[in-house]
Design an enzyme around this catalytic site. Structure first.
Site, short mmCIF file in Angstrom:
data_model
loop_
_atom_site.label_atom_id
_atom_site.label_comp_id
_atom_site.label_asym_id
_atom_site.label_seq_id
_atom_site.Cartn_x
_atom_site.Cartn_y
_atom_site.Cartn_z
N HIS A 1 0.85 -1.19 0.00
CA HIS A 1 0.00 0.00 0.00
C HIS A 1 0.89 1.24 0.00
O HIS A 1 0.84 2.05 0.93
CB HIS A 1 -0.93 0.02 1.22
N HIS B 1 -11.81 -9.00 -6.55
CA HIS B 1 -11.51 -7.68 -5.92
C HIS B 1 -10.71 -6.88 -6.95
O HIS B 1 -9.89 -7.43 -7.67
CB HIS B 1 -10.70 -7.97 -4.66
N GLU C 1 -8.51 -4.37 -6.46
CA GLU C 1 -7.25 -3.71 -6.10
C GLU C 1 -6.10 -4.27 -6.95
O GLU C 1 -6.07 -5.43 -7.32
CB GLU C 1 -6.96 -3.88 -4.59
N ASP D 1 -3.14 -5.28 -6.66
CA ASP D 1 -2.31 -6.45 -6.36
C ASP D 1 -2.96 -7.75 -6.85
O ASP D 1 -2.30 -8.78 -6.93
CB ASP D 1 -1.98 -6.56 -4.86
N HIS E 1 -11.92 -6.06 1.98
CA HIS E 1 -11.88 -4.80 2.69
C HIS E 1 -12.23 -3.60 1.81
O HIS E 1 -12.11 -2.45 2.25
CB HIS E 1 -10.48 -4.59 3.28
N ASP F 1 -8.78 -11.27 -0.19
CA ASP F 1 -7.97 -10.77 0.93
C ASP F 1 -8.35 -11.42 2.27
O ASP F 1 -7.51 -11.52 3.17
CB ASP F 1 -8.13 -9.25 1.05
N TYR G 1 -2.19 -8.85 9.58
CA TYR G 1 -3.00 -8.50 8.41
C TYR G 1 -4.38 -8.02 8.86
O TYR G 1 -4.89 -6.99 8.42
CB TYR G 1 -3.14 -9.74 7.51
N HIS H 1 -3.56 -13.87 -0.64
CA HIS H 1 -2.20 -13.64 -0.12
C HIS H 1 -1.84 -14.75 0.85
O HIS H 1 -2.67 -15.15 1.69
CB HIS H 1 -2.11 -12.33 0.67
FE1 FEO Z 1 -7.17 -5.45 -1.20
FE2 FEO Z 1 -4.77 -7.75 -1.57
O1 FEO Z 1 -5.80 -6.30 -2.06
#
Ligand code: FEO
Length: 405
Positions: free
Chosen positions: A32, A88, A90, A92, A154, A173, A201, A234
């Site tokens: 981030h 998601h 995002e 990543d 999230h 996530d 996390y 992850h």
């Molecule tokens: Fe919310 Fe692993 O991205």
């Protein structure tokens, strides 16, 4: 390394149907931007399902997009991918979508309507989006995919995908950790390390959304879907006893605390540092069992401090007064914990001063605004504490040992 070995290490069979096609990022240390520390690296997990239909769930972070697409081509003809699921938006997890969809532009991308907004907003592409809602299904052969929206776990666009048949929850996530691990599975990795990273996390990323976490897990359990494996985006895959991490999440989301007091301070000429130690000594004299930790927050990683605060039943925050306020590092920590919306925690401030001495009052105000129960007006002392003041600070610590119960 012979080519077959290399192939084996790039993609790993999870089940007869599911292959991991992600990227283990051993070198990642900040995430981030610079906000979150990832001392042990991370992974961006992508999964390829080979049923009668071929499905790709999530991709990897943008810097690895070419490597991802190139590796994927070694296990599948990209044109054979029937569906892409973006759990998601995002970067990543979506970062390799542009490179992938340049090769197979018509492939439908299943995601929430919020994910369509976030993906369009980030990539400015009008891909073949298919919006899905909780309960929508996709037949893929022997298995069926069931979509479960998970807003604020999230991001508003997040969702889980459940594979009925092999009973796997692809949770994105949720239930993940920033942990690079070659084995990929919880039962072949260090369990303590996994749980520590899972907690970090949760504390840093999911804590503000604890009410949604509780609601979502209860909804999920109420769907009576057997969960034999959880595949997050992850870290490790929960291959054995996945219910353990679900139970942990329910506990972390429920005003979590351990028997810990954390003293978070910053200091210029060690007057406030000396105060921190004297208060700690007093607490210890009164309470031999509490876990007591001191952190100079200008010297400690902020994500680790957040994790320790998350675990604590109380925090004691100290700063000298500088320019009618408090030190920069304390300001950063107070801002961070304000956003976490932590519950069931007590707090108090302390600090030294030379002239005006506002820091203690201001820190108490910030702690109160962050949702902490401030149990005392705090302790401030002018200049450097002498032995008489140190003794008073020990007595203050003894009092706190009771007030912070
Ligand atoms: Fe919310 Fe692993 O991205």
């Amino acid at each position: 390394m012979p080519p077959l070995m290399k192939e084996k290490f790039m993609h790993k069979k999870i089940t007869n149907t599911v292959t991991w096609t992600g990227k283990i990022d051993w070198e990642l240390r900040r995430f981030h931007g610079d906000e979150l520390s990832t001392h042990k690296g991370s992974s961006y997990n992508s999964y390829l399902i080979n049923d009668k239909k071929t499905v790709l769930i999530d991709t990897v972070w943008a810097p690895f997009d070419k490597e991802f697409v190139s590796n994927l081509k070694k296990v599948i003809n990209l044109k054979k991918i029937d569906y892409i699921i973006a759990n998601h938006g995002e970067v990543d997890h979506s970062g390799a979508l542009p490179a992938l969809l340049r090769e197979i532009p018509e492939t439908p991308v299943y995601c929430t309507s919020n994910a369509i907004k976030s993906l369009r907003g980030q990539y400015h592409e009008n891909w073949n989006f298919v919006p899905v809602k909780t309960g929508d299904t996709l037949e893929i052969g022997n298995n069926t995919l069931i979509f479960i929206e998970a807003p604020m776990l999230h991001w508003p666009d997040s969702m889980f995908t459940y594979m009925k048949g092999e009973n796997i929850l692809f949770s994105n996530d949720g239930f993940g950790q920033h942990l690079a691990c070659d084995s990929l599975f919880n039962d072949t990795a260090d369990e303590n390390e996994i749980m520590l990273e899972s907690l970090k996390y949760y504390a840093n990323i999911l804590a503000p959304f604890s009410p949604q976490v509780t609601r979502k897990i209860k909804e999920l359990l109420g769907m009576n879907l057997p969960i034999e494996m959880i595949c997050p985006s992850h870290g490790i895959i929960w291959r054995t006893s996945p219910e353990k991490i679900i139970e942990k999440y329910l506990s972390w989301a429920d005003s979590y605390q351990e028997n810990q007091i954390s003293i978070i301070y910053d200091t210029m000429w060690n007057s406030t540092g000396k105060m921190a130690q004297a208060i700690a000594d007093g607490i210890r004299l009164k309470d031999p069992f509490v876990t007591l930790k001191l952190f100079n927050c200008s010297k400690t990683d902020k994500s680790d401090i957040v994790t320790e605060i998350f675990k604590s039943r109380a925090v004691i925050v100290g700063s000298p007064t500088v320019n009618n306020g408090y030190l920069y590092s304390i300001s950063g920590i107070l801002e961070l914990i304000k956003g976490l919306k932590l519950k069931n925690k007590k707090a108090v401030a302390f600090g030294s001063y030379g002239w005006s001495g506002e820091s203690v009052k201001l820190i108490n105000q910030e702690l109160s605004q962050a949702g902490f129960l401030v149990v005392d007006d705090g302790f401030r002392t002018i200049w450097t504490p002498d032995e008489e003041i140190v003794e008073k600070l020990r007595e203050f610590g003894k009092t706190l040992a009771e007030k912070l119960q």
